[in-house]
Design a protein around this motif. Structure first.
Motif, PDB file in Angstrom:
ATOM      1  N   CYS A   1      39.037  35.831  39.773  1.00 59.61           N
ATOM      2  CA  CYS A   1      39.894  35.271  38.908  1.00 59.61           C
ATOM      3  C   CYS A   1      38.803  35.492  36.801  1.00 59.61           C
ATOM      4  CB  CYS A   1      40.614  33.692  39.080  1.00 59.61           C
ATOM      5  SG  CYS A   1      41.120  33.458  40.035  1.00 59.61           S
ATOM      6  N   ALA A   2      37.851  34.521  37.137  1.00 53.69           N
ATOM      7  CA  ALA A   2      37.106  34.809  35.775  1.00 53.69           C
ATOM      8  C   ALA A   2      37.187  36.294  35.797  1.00 53.69           C
ATOM      9  CB  ALA A   2      35.860  33.782  35.459  1.00 53.69           C
ATOM     10  N   ILE A   3      36.774  36.464  37.004  1.00 51.01           N
ATOM     11  CA  ILE A   3      35.851  38.035  36.393  1.00 51.01           C
ATOM     12  C   ILE A   3      37.531  38.945  35.986  1.00 51.01           C
ATOM     13  CG2 ILE A   3      34.537  40.481  37.265  1.00 51.01           C
ATOM     14  CD1 ILE A   3      32.803  38.288  38.642  1.00 51.01           C
ATOM     15  N   SER A   4      37.985  39.785  37.053  1.00 48.01           N
ATOM     16  CA  SER A   4      39.371  40.280  36.648  1.00 48.01           C
ATOM     17  C   SER A   4      40.800  39.972  36.884  1.00 48.01           C
ATOM     18  CB  SER A   4      39.258  41.321  38.081  1.00 48.01           C
ATOM     19  OG  SER A   4      39.134  40.785  39.241  1.00 48.01           O
ATOM     20  N   GLY A   5      40.793  38.443  37.115  1.00 44.79           N
ATOM     21  CA  GLY A   5      42.007  37.965  36.916  1.00 44.79           C
ATOM     22  C   GLY A   5      42.237  37.400  38.229  1.00 44.79           C
ATOM     23  N   GLY A   6      41.629  38.072  39.343  1.00 41.85           N
ATOM     24  CA  GLY A   6      41.987  37.665  41.007  1.00 41.85           C
ATOM     25  C   GLY A   6      43.333  38.043  41.652  1.00 41.85           C
ATOM     26  N   VAL A   7      43.930  37.088  41.677  1.00 43.41           N
ATOM     27  CA  VAL A   7      45.296  37.601  42.684  1.00 43.41           C
ATOM     28  C   VAL A   7      46.181  37.254  41.789  1.00 43.41           C
ATOM     29  CG1 VAL A   7      44.949  36.447  45.128  1.00 43.41           C
ATOM     30  CG2 VAL A   7      45.250  34.824  43.520  1.00 43.41           C
ATOM     31  N   PHE A   8      45.891  36.786  40.447  1.00 48.66           N
ATOM     32  CA  PHE A   8      46.919  36.881  39.356  1.00 48.66           C
ATOM     33  C   PHE A   8      47.108  37.230  38.317  1.00 48.66           C
ATOM     34  CE2 PHE A   8      45.300  32.153  40.630  1.00 48.66           C
ATOM     35  CZ  PHE A   8      46.477  32.165  41.085  1.00 48.66           C
ATOM     36  N   ALA A   9      46.267  38.892  38.516  1.00 50.49           N
ATOM     37  CA  ALA A   9      45.705  39.955  37.678  1.00 50.49           C
ATOM     38  C   ALA A   9      46.886  40.826  36.867  1.00 50.49           C
ATOM     39  CB  ALA A   9      45.118  40.587  38.398  1.00 50.49           C
ATOM     40  N   GLY A  10      47.514  40.932  36.005  1.00 48.26           N
ATOM     41  CA  GLY A  10      48.219  41.869  35.746  1.00 48.26           C
ATOM     42  C   GLY A  10      49.835  40.476  35.629  1.00 48.26           C
TER      43      GLY A  10
END
Length: 251
Positions: free
Chosen positions: A202-211
């Motif tokens: 999550c902190a690197i790319s947004g994880g499952v919340f990305a976008g």
């Protein structure tokens, strides 16, 4: 008081020997650093790409973005040709985002951590932990390092309450809009020189919340990041290894 001392004597030495000794045993269910076999991959199959919840798979050749990967291993289970395997490798922290891409050219290699932080924080590193919308999994595994079994303080690494007393930030969570300003203010309050460590997908790319329109897809788009520690959540061993390499304690 005597009962307390007696109990402590019975417990004996409880702190792990790592890094002087071997790392602690990991669970049989632990999913660590993956390896890929592009020669086995049938790109037209697409089963792994269809099942991956974070679009962590890249093709031509087959690669995995550890910054997006949740280490659920569903891609490995779905692949009919065994082109993806998850190992028990825990050394996954990198100082460059692009180095989190695992492919045939990076099999079994450790690119190493940028040494610029060594001369400033080798003997003492104070971190302010910021939970920027995290689910508390990465936060919990980070907090484990403060227990007697791990004893992070023996390396001169500690978590502090105030960013003004810190050498840097350790950030978890996808950084929702409601946390953006708080995170930026906390970063500005840390005196120079300072480091930024991001922990978890999550902190690197947004994880499952990305976008998502209310999420900033992690901290990398807002702050200069010095250390990326992938996982969902990463093992305490992976976090400790990354911090020790960042400070030059281990190579």
């Amino acid at each position: 008081m005597l009962d307390i001392l007696w109990a402590r004597l019975q417990q004996k030495h409880r702190t792990i020997d790592f890094p002087k000794g071997p790392p602690p045993a990991l669970s049989d269910r632990y999913q660590g650093r993956p390896i890929v076999f592009p020669e086995r991959c049938n790109v037209e199959c697409g089963r792994c790409a269809q099942i991956c919840p974070t679009s962590a798979l890249l093709f031509n050749p087959l690669r995995i973005d550890l910054g997006k990967c949740l280490f659920c291993s569903t891609c490995a289970a779905a692949c009919p040709t065994g082109a993806i395997e998850f190992t028990d490798g825990y050394r996954m922290a990198e100082s460059l985002r692009e180095n989190l891409i695992v492919g045939p050219e990076s099999q079994g290699t450790e690119r190493g951590i940028d040494v610029k932080a060594h001369r400033f924080f080798a003997k003492s590193l104070k971190l302010r932990q910021v939970s920027a919308g995290g689910c508390n999994a990465c936060e919990a595994d980070t907090n484990v390092l403060g227990t007697v079994g791990w004893d992070l303080g023996r390396f001169g690494i500690q978590f502090v309450a105030s960013p003004r007393h810190a050498d840097g930030l350790l950030i978890t969570g996808p950084v929702p809009e409601n946390m953006r300003l708080a995170l930026l203010k906390t970063y500005r309050a840390v005196p120079e020189p300072k480091v930024v460590v991001v922990v978890g997908a999550c902190a690197i790319s947004g994880g499952v919340f990305a976008g998502h329109e209310e999420v900033h897809n992690g901290a990398a788009g807002l702050l200069p990041v010095d250390l990326f520690i992938p996982g969902c959540p990463p093992s305490p061993l992976t976090i400790l290894d990354g911090l020790l390499r960042l400070t030059g304690r281990i190579g």
